[in-house]
Enzyme design. Sequence first.
Site, PDB file in Angstrom:
ATOM      1  N   ARG A 101      23.369  28.503 -34.568  1.00 31.06           N
ATOM      2  CA  ARG A 101      22.957  26.938 -34.731  1.00 31.06           C
ATOM      3  C   ARG A 101      23.936  26.563 -33.270  1.00 31.06           C
ATOM      4  NH1 ARG A 101      21.483  23.118 -38.940  1.00 31.06           N
ATOM      5  NH2 ARG A 101      19.300  24.043 -39.178  1.00 31.06           N
ATOM      6  N   HIS A 128      13.547  25.096 -32.704  1.00 29.33           N
ATOM      7  CA  HIS A 128      13.654  25.897 -34.353  1.00 29.33           C
ATOM      8  C   HIS A 128      12.595  26.671 -34.724  1.00 29.33           C
ATOM      9  CE1 HIS A 128      16.048  25.520 -38.315  1.00 29.33           C
ATOM     10  NE2 HIS A 128      15.368  24.272 -38.442  1.00 29.33           N
ATOM     11  N   GLN A 131      12.814  27.344 -38.596  1.00 30.07           N
ATOM     12  CA  GLN A 131      11.842  26.821 -39.767  1.00 30.07           C
ATOM     13  C   GLN A 131       9.978  26.229 -38.581  1.00 30.07           C
ATOM     14  OE1 GLN A 131      13.163  23.669 -41.525  1.00 30.07           O
ATOM     15  NE2 GLN A 131      10.708  23.824 -42.587  1.00 30.07           N
ATOM     16  N   ASP A 231       9.414  13.999 -38.395  1.00 28.29           N
ATOM     17  CA  ASP A 231      11.015  14.798 -38.797  1.00 28.29           C
ATOM     18  C   ASP A 231      11.872  14.210 -38.180  1.00 28.29           C
ATOM     19  OD1 ASP A 231      13.171  16.398 -38.090  1.00 28.29           O
ATOM     20  OD2 ASP A 231      12.957  17.046 -36.102  1.00 28.29           O
ATOM     21  N   CYS A 271      10.998  18.829 -41.740  1.00 28.66           N
ATOM     22  CA  CYS A 271      11.781  20.092 -42.280  1.00 28.66           C
ATOM     23  C   CYS A 271      13.214  19.766 -42.866  1.00 28.66           C
ATOM     24  CB  CYS A 271      11.681  20.475 -40.168  1.00 28.66           C
ATOM     25  SG  CYS A 271      12.741  19.700 -39.922  1.00 28.66           S
ATOM     26  N   ARG A 299      11.878  28.916 -45.644  1.00 29.00           N
ATOM     27  CA  ARG A 299      12.817  29.881 -44.824  1.00 29.00           C
ATOM     28  C   ARG A 299      13.538  30.594 -45.276  1.00 29.00           C
ATOM     29  NH1 ARG A 299      15.629  25.918 -41.954  1.00 29.00           N
ATOM     30  NH2 ARG A 299      16.093  27.697 -40.589  1.00 29.00           N
TER      31      ARG A 299
HETATM   32  N1  NVA Z   1      15.896  17.699 -35.523  1.00 29.58           N
HETATM   33  C1  NVA Z   1      16.128  17.544 -36.133  1.00 29.58           C
HETATM   34  C2  NVA Z   1      15.830  19.570 -37.342  1.00 29.58           C
HETATM   35  C3  NVA Z   1      17.013  19.444 -38.306  1.00 29.58           C
HETATM   36  C4  NVA Z   1      16.327  20.402 -39.124  1.00 29.58           C
HETATM   37  C5  NVA Z   1      17.746  18.244 -35.571  1.00 29.58           C
HETATM   38  O1  NVA Z   1      17.392  18.647 -34.865  1.00 29.58           O
HETATM   39  O2  NVA Z   1      18.705  17.746 -36.382  1.00 29.58           O
END
Ligand code: NVA
Length: 313
Positions: A101, A128, A131, A231, A271, A299
């Site tokens: 990540r 992502h 997810q 989100d 998510c 997940r």
């Molecule tokens: N768009 C959010 C997703 C978190 C799983 C972020 O990048 O923080």
Amino acid sequence: MTRSFLVDDDLTSAEQRAVLELAAELKVDRHARTPFAGPQSVAIIFDKPTLRTQVSFAVGIAELGGYPMAVDGTMAQIGTRESVADVARVIGRQVHAIVWRTYFQSDLEAMAQWSGVPVVNALTDDYHPCQALADLLTIAEHTGGLANSGPALAGRTFAYVGDGSNNMAHSYLLAGALAGMDVHIAAPADYQPRPDILARAQAIAAETGAALSVVEDPRLAVVGADAVATDTWVSMGQEEEQAAREAVFVPYQLDEDLLALAHPNAIAMHCLPAYRGKEIAAEVIDGPASVVWDEAENRLHVQKAVLTFLASA
Ligand code: NVA
């Protein structure tokens, strides 16, 4: 050639379907594919905060018979203390796969290029994909299962309201198009999907029979949808923009009135982490249409399926 999962369309539509089928099998029997014939030692590296992703990868790799090695990104300082290419060559000689990540998609690509082992995107600024796969499995479970043949979710309609320029919106466009779903995005004018990513998703949609749309009015996007997702308005790394973003996104809150425009049996998705009273109303995320805990559980199953797929690809 070593296969990686850096972005949703690293899988073909048929491969995405196969991964979702395997995930569904692993959900019924979590040890169906143990002992693991694939990557025994997997580095899981986080340069941004994590909860679901670290837990689900660590549990999943262990259930597959492997060893998850969590690396604290603030200690490793990849790209600062050492170049991505140097780190990739060091750990690529020791582990069988890397889950990362980080911020820049280009760094993830460099990790894949230099490590020589499969690399999995555990979230970047742009995508992502794990997810998105979990959410496709969740949609299938709540809307009659995977399609009998062809793209996994042909005939389903999905709406996303909120920040159309973030990682989730981009992954929903690409993964949804691969799955043959109709994907409708509603976002303010300054927060719409990146044009090159939308164009890529449109090209996929032309092959799979999906239909994509991007609008500003959230009500237009949601009408008749089988699933409605949102989100956070402030993604990780955007904290300084919080006030400006919250001012723009207020009309995009997924509340009961907006959800009422969707299909009567529509599911509400997020998510997580979620901010009640901001992008989603408490009555929705804690109400009967919410499937957010299924998304979080899925997940685990999809990531095990991705690792198993990459190990044998
Ligand atoms: N768009 C959010 C997703 C978190 C799983 C972020 O990048 O923080």
